[in-house]
Write an enzyme that holds these catalytic residues in place. Structure first.
Site, short mmCIF file in Angstrom:
data_model
loop_
_atom_site.label_atom_id
_atom_site.label_comp_id
_atom_site.label_asym_id
_atom_site.label_seq_id
_atom_site.Cartn_x
_atom_site.Cartn_y
_atom_site.Cartn_z
N ASN A 1 -7.71 2.20 9.80
CA ASN A 1 -6.40 2.38 10.43
C ASN A 1 -6.60 2.45 11.94
O ASN A 1 -7.42 3.24 12.42
CB ASN A 1 -5.74 3.69 9.97
CG ASN A 1 -5.37 3.66 8.49
OD1 ASN A 1 -5.46 2.62 7.84
ND2 ASN A 1 -4.95 4.79 7.97
N GLU B 1 -3.81 0.13 8.15
CA GLU B 1 -2.64 0.54 8.95
C GLU B 1 -2.81 0.04 10.37
O GLU B 1 -3.87 0.17 10.96
CB GLU B 1 -2.51 2.07 9.03
CG GLU B 1 -1.91 2.71 7.84
CD GLU B 1 -1.81 4.23 7.97
OE1 GLU B 1 -1.63 4.74 9.09
OE2 GLU B 1 -1.94 4.89 6.93
N HIS C 1 -2.69 11.06 0.29
CA HIS C 1 -2.19 10.87 1.65
C HIS C 1 -1.53 12.18 2.09
O HIS C 1 -0.34 12.23 2.36
CB HIS C 1 -1.23 9.68 1.71
CG HIS C 1 -1.05 9.08 3.07
ND1 HIS C 1 -1.21 7.73 3.34
CD2 HIS C 1 -0.74 9.65 4.26
CE1 HIS C 1 -0.98 7.51 4.62
NE2 HIS C 1 -0.68 8.66 5.20
N TYR D 1 -4.56 2.48 15.80
CA TYR D 1 -3.34 2.50 16.61
C TYR D 1 -3.62 2.40 18.10
O TYR D 1 -2.91 1.73 18.82
CB TYR D 1 -2.55 3.79 16.33
CG TYR D 1 -1.97 3.80 14.95
CD1 TYR D 1 -0.75 3.19 14.69
CD2 TYR D 1 -2.66 4.37 13.88
CE1 TYR D 1 -0.22 3.16 13.40
CE2 TYR D 1 -2.14 4.34 12.59
CZ TYR D 1 -0.92 3.74 12.36
OH TYR D 1 -0.40 3.69 11.10
N ARG E 1 0.86 -1.18 0.00
CA ARG E 1 0.00 0.00 0.00
C ARG E 1 0.90 1.23 0.00
O ARG E 1 1.74 1.38 0.88
CB ARG E 1 -0.90 -0.02 1.24
CG ARG E 1 -1.72 1.26 1.42
CD ARG E 1 -2.67 1.17 2.62
NE ARG E 1 -3.44 2.40 2.71
CZ ARG E 1 -3.28 3.34 3.64
NH1 ARG E 1 -2.41 3.17 4.62
NH2 ARG E 1 -3.99 4.44 3.61
N GLU F 1 -7.47 8.85 5.70
CA GLU F 1 -7.77 9.55 6.95
C GLU F 1 -8.19 11.01 6.76
O GLU F 1 -7.47 11.93 7.18
CB GLU F 1 -6.56 9.49 7.88
CG GLU F 1 -6.08 8.08 8.17
CD GLU F 1 -4.99 8.05 9.22
OE1 GLU F 1 -4.52 9.12 9.64
OE2 GLU F 1 -4.63 6.95 9.64
#
Ligand code: GCO
Length: 460
Positions: free
Chosen positions: A304, A361, A133, A306, A90, A178
């Protein structure tokens, strides 16, 4: 000495019956153009170039002019990706590299990506291409950037030209990465480029980003109907500090602002009800037909993840992020909270009619040390292990998840944190640009290459 109760292990593993081992489950690695490419002199200036020049905004005062110099070292980077045995890569297209100021294609820029795509295809690695991005051409920002509705239509033109040029080389497109970060961090909080700071801007920018996404989906349907087309969103589950009603409401409000604000219009064609409570000057400028465009059917959604966030009530804003995080933390100061990933995926699945999900991600910055050409990042390996198990659990609870990408292939420019924070499964020496696969990268490679269908094509 290894003791039995030590949670660490040098390999990644999942239960034998896990869907993560299915032949069609995709494992990959991810990067983004501005974070790795460098090669700045052969493209237009972007908003991050300009932002990096403002004293004090990047923690190590660095910029993206060279980064990992992937623009020049791309061939060895493809070899590196292939050596990790992953199914997919990606990466993102730099808009200011492929489109000239007059709106025409930049042939040199487009050829860079065509060569990259062809090299990936030759190695049988699927290309997951992100079209935006965060590196908006600076001349568009000078004209209002994402606060200007016209930018959405210029994005459509860019997508039209590049997708025609790429032909059938791309397995999957995502329009935006995002939009929350572009809109909120870039235009409301001002900690990301272009560094604007006003509560009036965030949701206006977000609307134009979402509109750009919808317009691009229409183009993709025409130019690339056979690729898997969608968008990538980031989420952090919002938890309340206490069981008190006020804190619970604070966490719910934060969730509406930061998570639901992006997914709901995409899936249901409407913003959260919160929109009615916003001061008029904070509301997006929605024209007739916008919401239908934004809700164009998605081939997939990238998630994504985290960490989670904890909130408490706040008299002024209704909610405030709790800054004192529970341990353990990554080098970013983000809490390691794998169960939040299961919770998030199951919640989204219960709330919305979702398209297939790819975890686009997931990963961690850790305080890596390179010693004798080895990086023993057991902490990162543990992070991957626990998060893979969290995904396995979400699949068992019924969520349709089809792929996983480690963030990141290699250490790179971590936005406002510069080069100080290292997210790679490959270490980058920024003096020599030497790449060294970390222990986590070796474990990832061993894991993906030991899947049953790889060893024995008749299984799976
Ligand atoms: C993001 C971006 C990445 C970051 C990563 C770590 O999710 O913010 O997609 O470019 O580097 O997330 O912060």
């Amino acid at each position: 000495m290894l003791t039995e109760c030590h949670p660490s292990q040098t390999v990644l593993h999942v239960p034998k019956d896990s869907k993560l081992l299915a032949a069609d489950f995709i494992f990959g690695v991810a990067t983004a153009s501005f974070q790795i490419e460098g090669g700045a002199s052969s493209r237009l200036e972007c908003i991050w170039d300009k932002f990096c020049q403002i004293p004090g905004v990047i923690s190590d005062n660095s910029d993206g002019l060279v980064a990992c110099d992937h623009y020049h070292l791309w061939e060895q980077d493809i070899e590196l990706i292939a050596s990790l045995a992953v199914d997919a890569y990606r990466f993102s297209i730099s808009w200011p590299r492929v489109i000239q100021q007059n709106g025409q294609l930049n042939e040199t820029g487009i050829n860079f990506y065509i060569k990259l795509l062809d090299a990936l295809q030759a190695k049988n690695i699927k290309a997951f291409v992100t079209l935006y991005h965060w590196d908006l051409p600076q001349h568009l920002e000078d004209n209002g950037g994402w606060l200007n509705r016209e930018t959405a239509f210029l994005f459509r033109n860019y997508v039209d030209l590049v997708t025609q040029a790429f032909g059938k080389r791309v397995y999957s497109y995502s329009t935006l990465n995002e939009p929350f970060c572009s809109a909120y961090l870039g235009y409301e909080l001002g900690v990301h480029a272009p560094g604007l700071k006003s509560p009036k801007y965030g949701k206006k920018a977000a609307h134009h980003l979402l509109l750009a996404h919808g317009l691009a989906m229409q183009v993709l349907l025409k130019n690339s109907p056979d690729s898997l087309n969608g968008i990538v969103l980031n989420f952090s589950p919002c938890h309340s500090l206490t069981d008190q009603e006020k804190d619970i409401q604070a966490a719910q409000l934060a969730d509406q602002h930061f998570n639901q604000w992006y997914i709901r219009p995409l899936i249901e064609g409407k913003y959260p009800d919160l929109i009615k409570q916003l001061p008029v000057e904070h509301r997006p400028d929605i024209l007739d037909g916008d919401m239908e465009i934004i809700a164009s059917p998605l081939g997939y959604m990238g998630v994504n993840y985290y960490t989670r966030e904890i909130y408490q009530t706040d008299a002024q804003n209704g909610f405030a992020k709790v800054l004192n995080k529970p341990l353990p933390l990554t080098d970013m100061g983000w809490e390691i909270y794998p169960q939040g990933l299961t919770e998030l995926l199951v919640d989204l699945h219960q709330t919305y009619t979702l398209p297939p999900i790819y975890i686009t991600e997931n990963g961690a910055a850790m305080p890596d040390k390179i010693i004798n050409n080895e990086v023993n990042d057991q902490d990162r390996l543990d992070y991957y292990q626990t998060h893979l198990m969290a995904i396995d659990e979400a699949i068992r609870q019924g969520v349709d998840i089809r792929g996983y990408f480690a963030w990141s292939l290699m250490d790179n420019f971590e936005w406002a944190e510069g080069y100080v924070k290292r997210f790679g499964i490959v270490y980058v020496d920024y003096q020599t640009l030497q790449r060294t696969i970390k222990a986590s990268g070796l474990a990832y490679r061993n894991f993906v290459s030991a899947r049953p269908h790889i060893n024995n094509p008749s299984i799976g």
